[in-house]
Design an enzyme around this catalytic site. Structure first.
Site, PDB file in Angstrom:
ATOM      1  N   GLU A  98      -1.347  -1.883  -5.023  1.00  0.00           N
ATOM      2  CA  GLU A  98      -2.072  -3.155  -5.081  1.00  0.00           C
ATOM      3  C   GLU A  98      -2.669  -3.361  -3.702  1.00  0.00           C
ATOM      4  O   GLU A  98      -1.960  -3.710  -2.758  1.00  0.00           O
ATOM      5  CB  GLU A  98      -1.101  -4.306  -5.406  1.00  0.00           C
ATOM      6  CG  GLU A  98      -0.427  -4.211  -6.761  1.00  0.00           C
ATOM      7  CD  GLU A  98      -1.376  -4.485  -7.905  1.00  0.00           C
ATOM      8  OE1 GLU A  98      -2.517  -4.921  -7.664  1.00  0.00           O
ATOM      9  OE2 GLU A  98      -0.987  -4.239  -9.049  1.00  0.00           O
ATOM     10  N   CYS A 145      -5.339 -11.867  -1.175  1.00  0.00           N
ATOM     11  CA  CYS A 145      -6.012 -10.655  -1.662  1.00  0.00           C
ATOM     12  C   CYS A 145      -7.039 -10.993  -2.722  1.00  0.00           C
ATOM     13  O   CYS A 145      -8.102 -10.386  -2.782  1.00  0.00           O
ATOM     14  CB  CYS A 145      -4.986  -9.656  -2.205  1.00  0.00           C
ATOM     15  SG  CYS A 145      -3.896 -10.328  -3.448  1.00  0.00           S
TER      16      CYS A 145
HETATM   17  P1  NDP Z   1      -0.510  -3.662   5.433  1.00  0.00           P
HETATM   18  O1  NDP Z   1      -1.152  -2.583   4.650  1.00  0.00           O
HETATM   19  O2  NDP Z   1      -0.713  -3.696   6.897  1.00  0.00           O
HETATM   20  O3  NDP Z   1       1.081  -3.641   5.222  1.00  0.00           O
HETATM   21  C1  NDP Z   1       1.659  -3.706   3.928  1.00  0.00           C
HETATM   22  C2  NDP Z   1       3.079  -3.162   3.998  1.00  0.00           C
HETATM   23  O4  NDP Z   1       3.044  -1.753   4.247  1.00  0.00           O
HETATM   24  C3  NDP Z   1       3.904  -3.769   5.125  1.00  0.00           C
HETATM   25  O5  NDP Z   1       5.228  -3.942   4.705  1.00  0.00           O
HETATM   26  C4  NDP Z   1       3.787  -2.710   6.177  1.00  0.00           C
HETATM   27  O6  NDP Z   1       4.820  -2.752   7.114  1.00  0.00           O
HETATM   28  C5  NDP Z   1       3.885  -1.458   5.357  1.00  0.00           C
HETATM   29  N1  NDP Z   1       3.392  -0.259   6.032  1.00  0.00           N
HETATM   30  C6  NDP Z   1       2.606  -0.165   7.134  1.00  0.00           C
HETATM   31  N2  NDP Z   1       2.359   1.138   7.430  1.00  0.00           N
HETATM   32  C7  NDP Z   1       2.983   1.876   6.497  1.00  0.00           C
HETATM   33  C8  NDP Z   1       3.084   3.269   6.226  1.00  0.00           C
HETATM   34  N3  NDP Z   1       2.466   4.176   6.998  1.00  0.00           N
HETATM   35  N4  NDP Z   1       3.811   3.680   5.174  1.00  0.00           N
HETATM   36  C9  NDP Z   1       4.406   2.787   4.361  1.00  0.00           C
HETATM   37  N5  NDP Z   1       4.351   1.435   4.539  1.00  0.00           N
HETATM   38  C10 NDP Z   1       3.640   0.987   5.595  1.00  0.00           C
HETATM   39  O7  NDP Z   1      -0.988  -5.024   4.748  1.00  0.00           O
HETATM   40  P2  NDP Z   1      -0.695  -6.503   5.215  1.00  0.00           P
HETATM   41  O8  NDP Z   1       0.760  -6.742   5.290  1.00  0.00           O
HETATM   42  O9  NDP Z   1      -1.550  -6.787   6.388  1.00  0.00           O
HETATM   43  O10 NDP Z   1      -1.228  -7.343   3.962  1.00  0.00           O
HETATM   44  C11 NDP Z   1      -2.548  -7.748   3.815  1.00  0.00           C
HETATM   45  C12 NDP Z   1      -3.273  -6.833   2.840  1.00  0.00           C
HETATM   46  O11 NDP Z   1      -2.600  -6.834   1.599  1.00  0.00           O
HETATM   47  C13 NDP Z   1      -4.683  -7.309   2.532  1.00  0.00           C
HETATM   48  O12 NDP Z   1      -5.554  -6.213   2.519  1.00  0.00           O
HETATM   49  C14 NDP Z   1      -4.553  -7.883   1.141  1.00  0.00           C
HETATM   50  O13 NDP Z   1      -5.736  -7.894   0.413  1.00  0.00           O
HETATM   51  C15 NDP Z   1      -3.521  -7.004   0.539  1.00  0.00           C
HETATM   52  N6  NDP Z   1      -2.864  -7.649  -0.586  1.00  0.00           N
HETATM   53  C16 NDP Z   1      -3.088  -7.172  -1.841  1.00  0.00           C
HETATM   54  C17 NDP Z   1      -2.535  -7.811  -2.926  1.00  0.00           C
HETATM   55  C18 NDP Z   1      -2.730  -7.292  -4.300  1.00  0.00           C
HETATM   56  O14 NDP Z   1      -1.994  -7.707  -5.174  1.00  0.00           O
HETATM   57  N7  NDP Z   1      -3.660  -6.397  -4.559  1.00  0.00           N
HETATM   58  C19 NDP Z   1      -1.721  -9.017  -2.765  1.00  0.00           C
HETATM   59  C20 NDP Z   1      -1.526  -9.415  -1.412  1.00  0.00           C
HETATM   60  C21 NDP Z   1      -2.087  -8.739  -0.370  1.00  0.00           C
HETATM   61  P3  NDP Z   1       4.583  -3.551   8.482  1.00  0.00           P
HETATM   62  O15 NDP Z   1       4.209  -4.955   8.106  1.00  0.00           O
HETATM   63  O16 NDP Z   1       5.901  -3.434   9.132  1.00  0.00           O
HETATM   64  O17 NDP Z   1       3.458  -2.824   9.187  1.00  0.00           O
END
Ligand code: NDP
Length: 501
Positions: A245, A279
């Protein structure tokens, strides 16, 4: 020397992840950072716990999940206040978010047996001597990786469905919202104390990466498109299936016969709720020529009244992730440098950690503010010839998550043409709370579905069984068939399927 820390930026201190409020810098929580071994151990514990949980059957799990739902409903204000304390989201908005999460737990618990339970399927004439049976069995452990912007609803959209399907869950909350994530885990443990069915592992992105490589049965990821690609690459190493997602750039279309007041009200909320860090938030609006001017005026009037700050009752809180502020600033500056105009807000609206509502018009379609995810309280509103023009522009970005249409006669037809997983007609974002409907995107917004029947099926492997119920009249699947029987098979197949060429 004392280290200087930026408010809201999580830091690691003595092996602990420290999360802070983006507006005040006050500490919200600290948690031991998981090593890859810790992650592996959590998954191992989850495997054991998952067997016990799966053994409870649909009714045992339903009863416990409904108790968890009740606990969340009772403590909804506590949870919302925690969300406010850690991520800065206004309490009222955090309550609206939690309501949807509670609704999904209820629905997943009540519908898991119907969607996933064993059922008899119809046989076909060619194999009429066999009965067909289908069920969806749990994967064992699901790794859930969540974002910070909806720290309750987005992970629960996977967690509740994964649990209802009989899996254990190991959850890696965003480093920006570990306290909310841990609260969810702890609240579940209060109603299911017997086994660690739902656990959290904390840390930065590398902990998420370790979870992808830990041997979980499936990874459900919600976050940015860039990280989704890394998650998929890590999961590819072990063919671990993924549900992604990712981000969005959702559009709203305002047709000529729309109720403009309702459209403006919904646009302002759909675009600016959670300070635009949504999102499925509306980031672009296409309004047809005859209603364009009136619509822009109504949006500006409403958005201009919104209050911004950390205080009680503010409509918009701070930008949770400080680094996002530069992206929002860049999109606004670029739009204006390229001929756009701010009819509300503008460059001066960016006042870290806040961004005030900003409405941009005359922004070129190829600018960052129209094509890239802004994730801030900004809207571009563009004048279009007609609804077809609006659809073509709405569909011209790589993202395809949700969207909205305001209008009467053609609204549903327009909604169906939007290249996205969900559309709302005469409202915005409402599909996310409709637990009967699947949620997920196309293109850069990811693939796979949470919520609804499809969302339950994401967390179960189909298991198909055929069972002989009588002798074969036309034995095909045996070396002991005779040439005469093969001739008969040929005759029957010609009779059944040979017509119509
Ligand atoms: P990120 O992609 O930065 O992070 C998402 C999660 O992935 C966090 O827990 C993060 O950890 C983790 N992560 C980071 N790097 C890695 C890796 N290499 N491998 C595995 N996991 C990793 O997104 P955000 O938290 O900034 O969220 C915002 C984004 O989410 C926006 O683009 C938004 O549109 C999207 N979103 C989509 C939704 C949907 O349903 N389609 C709903 C809500 C949001 P850490 O935070 O520790 O870096």
């Amino acid at each position: 020397m004392t280290a200087v820390h930026s408010p809201g930026v999580p830091r690691i201190e003595d092996g602990e992840l420290v999360s802070t409020n983006p507006a005040t810098g006050a500490e919200a929580g600290r948690f031991a950072v998981a090593t890859p071994d810790d992650v592996a151990r959590a998954v191992e514990r989850g495997r054991e716990a998952g067997l016990w949980w799966a053994g409870l059957g649909f009714s045992g799990r339903k009863e416990r999940l409904l108790r968890w739902r009740a606990l969340l409903a009772h403590e909804i204000t506590t949870l919302a206040e925690l969300s406010n304390k850690e991520g800065g989201k206004p309490v009222a908005e955090a309550i609206v978010e939690a309501v949807s999460a509670i609704e999904h737990i209820d629905w997943a618990a009540r519908n898991a047996r119907r969607v996933l339970g064993p059922r008899r399927m119809r046989s076909r004439l060619v194999l009429a001597e066999f009965s067909a049976h289908l069920e969806y069995q749990p994967y064992g452990v699901i790794g859930v990786i969540g974002p910070w912007n909806y720290p309750v609803l987005t992970p629960v959209g996977s967690i509740a469905y994964a649990l209802a399907a009989g899996n254990a869950v190991v959850f890696k909350p965003s480093e920006y919202t570990p306290t909310v994530g841990q609260w969810l885990v702890d609240s579940f443990a209060r109603v299911v104390p017997e086994q660690p069915v739902f656990q959290a592992v904390h840390g930065l992105g590398d902990v998420g990466a370790a979870l992808c490589r830990s041997g979980v049965g499936k990874v459900a990821f919600t976050g940015s498109t860039a990280t989704a690609k890394k998650v998929m690459a890590a999961c590819a190493e072990s063919l671990t299936p993924v549900l992604l997602e990712a981000g969005g750039k959702d559009a709203m279309i305002v047709d000529a016969d729309a109720d403009l007041d309702k459209a403006a009200e919904a646009c302002v909320w759909g675009g600016l709720t959670n300070a635009g860090q949504t999102c499925i938030g509306i980031e672009r609006v296409y309004a047809v020529e005859p209603v364009y001017d009136a619509f822009v005026a109504k949006v500006v009037e409403r958005a201009g009244k919104l209050t911004v700050g950390a205080g009680e009752g503010a409509d918009l809180g701070p930008i949770t992730m400080p680094s996002q502020i530069e992206i929002i600033r860049r999109h606004i500056d670029d739009a204006i440098a390229r001929g756009g105009r701010a009819v509300l807000g503008g460059p001066e609206a960016v006042q870290p950690p806040y961004v005030k509502p900003t409405v941009l018009v005359d922004v070129p379609e190829d600018s960052a503010a129209v094509r890239e995810e802004t994730f801030g309280p900004t809207l571009t509103i563009t004048r279009v010839r007609d609804a077809d023009d609006a659809v073509a522009r709405a569909n011209a970005v790589p993202y395809g998550l949700g969207g909205s249409v305001f209008g009467r006669q053609r609204a549903v037809a327009i909604a169906r043409k939007l290249r996205s997983g969900m559309s709302a007609v005469n409202s915005t974002l409402t599909f996310v709370g409709m637990s009967t409907l699947p949620f997920g995107g196309v293109g850069d917004s990811g693939f796979g579905r949470i919520h609804g029947d499809d969302g339950l099926r994401e967390f179960g492997r189909s298991k198909a069984v055929t069972r002989r119920r009588g002798p074969s009249l036309l034995p095909a699947m045996t070396f002991e068939r005779t040439p005469a029987q093969v001739d008969r098979i040929v005759k029957v197949i010609k009779l059944m399927y040979g017509r119509g060429n």
